[in-house]
Design an enzyme around this catalytic site. Structure first.
Site, PDB file in Angstrom:
ATOM      1  N   TYR A  35      47.358  42.398  50.387  1.00  0.00           N
ATOM      2  CA  TYR A  35      47.629  41.723  49.119  1.00  0.00           C
ATOM      3  C   TYR A  35      49.118  41.792  48.798  1.00  0.00           C
ATOM      4  O   TYR A  35      49.794  42.721  49.196  1.00  0.00           O
ATOM      5  CB  TYR A  35      46.860  42.404  47.979  1.00  0.00           C
ATOM      6  CG  TYR A  35      45.366  42.214  47.992  1.00  0.00           C
ATOM      7  CD1 TYR A  35      44.742  41.310  48.839  1.00  0.00           C
ATOM      8  CD2 TYR A  35      44.555  42.967  47.144  1.00  0.00           C
ATOM      9  CE1 TYR A  35      43.361  41.156  48.831  1.00  0.00           C
ATOM     10  CE2 TYR A  35      43.173  42.818  47.136  1.00  0.00           C
ATOM     11  CZ  TYR A  35      42.592  41.917  47.986  1.00  0.00           C
ATOM     12  OH  TYR A  35      41.219  41.774  47.983  1.00  0.00           O
ATOM     13  N   SER A  67      35.287  38.165  42.772  1.00  0.00           N
ATOM     14  CA  SER A  67      35.213  36.814  42.192  1.00  0.00           C
ATOM     15  C   SER A  67      34.013  36.635  41.270  1.00  0.00           C
ATOM     16  O   SER A  67      33.279  35.644  41.357  1.00  0.00           O
ATOM     17  CB  SER A  67      35.187  35.745  43.298  1.00  0.00           C
ATOM     18  OG  SER A  67      36.414  35.697  43.981  1.00  0.00           O
ATOM     19  N   GLY A 100      37.876  31.766  38.782  1.00  0.00           N
ATOM     20  CA  GLY A 100      38.294  31.114  37.547  1.00  0.00           C
ATOM     21  C   GLY A 100      37.491  29.889  37.187  1.00  0.00           C
ATOM     22  O   GLY A 100      37.624  29.346  36.081  1.00  0.00           O
ATOM     23  N   LEU A 127      34.369  29.607  36.394  1.00  0.00           N
ATOM     24  CA  LEU A 127      33.433  29.836  35.303  1.00  0.00           C
ATOM     25  C   LEU A 127      34.115  29.965  33.935  1.00  0.00           C
ATOM     26  O   LEU A 127      33.443  30.045  32.910  1.00  0.00           O
ATOM     27  CB  LEU A 127      32.583  31.078  35.587  1.00  0.00           C
ATOM     28  CG  LEU A 127      31.542  30.889  36.693  1.00  0.00           C
ATOM     29  CD1 LEU A 127      30.979  32.227  37.143  1.00  0.00           C
ATOM     30  CD2 LEU A 127      30.420  29.959  36.229  1.00  0.00           C
ATOM     31  N   GLY A 129      35.840  27.501  32.878  1.00  0.00           N
ATOM     32  CA  GLY A 129      35.834  26.116  32.424  1.00  0.00           C
ATOM     33  C   GLY A 129      37.181  25.433  32.486  1.00  0.00           C
ATOM     34  O   GLY A 129      37.305  24.247  32.168  1.00  0.00           O
TER      35      GLY A 129
END
Length: 347
Positions: A53, A236, A241, A243, A245
């Site tokens: 990462y 996740s 991201g 969910l 909207g």
């Protein structure tokens, strides 16, 4: 925040876990440290990172920076004993780590040393294999998964050798517990069996994708988790991201994941946005924030889960934390299941 045991270990973790895959790039070192403090103050003691990462994208010049951001917080905060730090050694798809060779008995010790140095700590609480050496069906590879080329004997020999190297790190006091990521039910069970056979550390956790939109874990993996006492670290939980909207109706916020990776790692499909809208409408009908609903749903599952969320900004984290005490009632959970049946695995 609820605390749950990490497998059969003596480590207790919160049922939410802070993910750090944006730390050091999209999230500054200063904001990274602030996020860790905010989570600890909210009762979240679990922190997940990886040697490769940050991501989106993974690049040769940035690998290790998320661990370094965590390490900067460790050095400055004096709060190391309050947090369970989990990190991962890259698998054969690790790209820029060790030339992409993955992990084996001969390089685990050095990889642990490198992570310890970047993290500014003497011990890694949970050391995870980021990707099975033999391959995986995760990240949308399930649609065409073909394990027929696997060599069972070679896989078990590799497991035995890795477990021996991991046990040496446990014996040296550099690693407390051993975990997996992107694994299958067969693989996780074999790791547990081989640990018993050769005396290596027993797997305590598996880090797989799991959300309202991705429920591969609900069958064989769920049965494995219950019978083998393996905790799911669900990555996740907000479906990258989706969910929230924020991507509905063609919206692509500048600097968002969809802006950086238009296909969202294979998640963007013709069936996706109708499924997302169904969950958004359900949340609205019950007066719930969709982010809070998606996170609270994880705690309703019939197997142990610590959900790994990420927040690029402090403002996003503040919003997430407002929902940490939400408990979904049975009616909402039942409606979630109805939506799942109507929109199964939309990506």
């Amino acid at each position: 925040m609820k605390q749950i045991p990490l497998g059969r270990s003596d480590i207790m973790v919160s049922d939410w876990c802070l993910g750090t895959m944006t730390f050091g790039t999209h999230t500054s070192v200063a904001d990274s440290g602030r996020q860790i403090d905010m989570c600890l103050d909210a009762g979240i003691n679990c922190l997940d990172t990886a040697e490769m990462y940050p991501v989106n994208p993974v690049a040769a010049e940035t690998v290790g920076q998320s661990e370094e951001a965590v390490g900067a917080w460790v050095a400055a905060s004096g709060r190391r004993d309050e947090v369970m730090i989990a990190t991962k050694i890259s698998g054969p798809n690790g790209g820029f780590m060790r030339g992409g060779e993955g992990y084996h008995a001969g390089n685990i010790a050095q990889a642990v040393e490198d992570s310890l140095r970047r993290l500014n700590t003497d011990v890694i609480d949970l050391y995870q294999l980021h990707w099975p050496d033999r391959g995986s069906y995760m990240f949308r590879q399930n649609w065409s998964y073909d394990p027929s080329g696997q060599d069972r004997a070679a896989t078990l020999d590799h497991m035995d050798a890795v477990l021996g190297a991991m046990q040496a790190q446990v014996d040296a006091g550099k690693v407390r517990a051993f975990g997996l990521s992107n694994e299958s039910a067969w693989g996780t069970t074999r790791w547990a069996d081989r640990a018993a056979a050769v005396g290596g550390p027993r797997v305590v956790s598996v880090q797989n994708e799991y959300s309202l939109l991705c429920r591969l874990y609900d069958t064989d993996m769920a049965e494995m988790a219950v019978n083998e006492d393996v905790t799911l670290l669900a990555f996740s939980p907000l479906a990258a991201g989706l969910l929230t909207g924020k991507y509905q109706n063609g919206a692509i916020p500048k600097g968002s994941r969809m802006d950086l990776a238009p296909q969202m790692g294979g998640r963007k499909t013709p069936r996706l946005f109708a499924a997302v809208q169904a969950y958004l409408d359900l949340a609205a009908a019950h007066g719930l924030d969709p982010v809070h609903m998606a996170m609270a749903w994880q705690a309703t599952r019939p197997f142990p889960v610590s959900a790994i969320f990420g927040a690029t900004t402090v403002a996003q984290l503040e919003h997430l934390l407002k929902g940490r005490d939400l408990v979904l009632d049975d009616a909402v959970v039942a409606e979630i299941d109805e939506i799942h049946r109507a929109h199964p695995m939309p990506y």
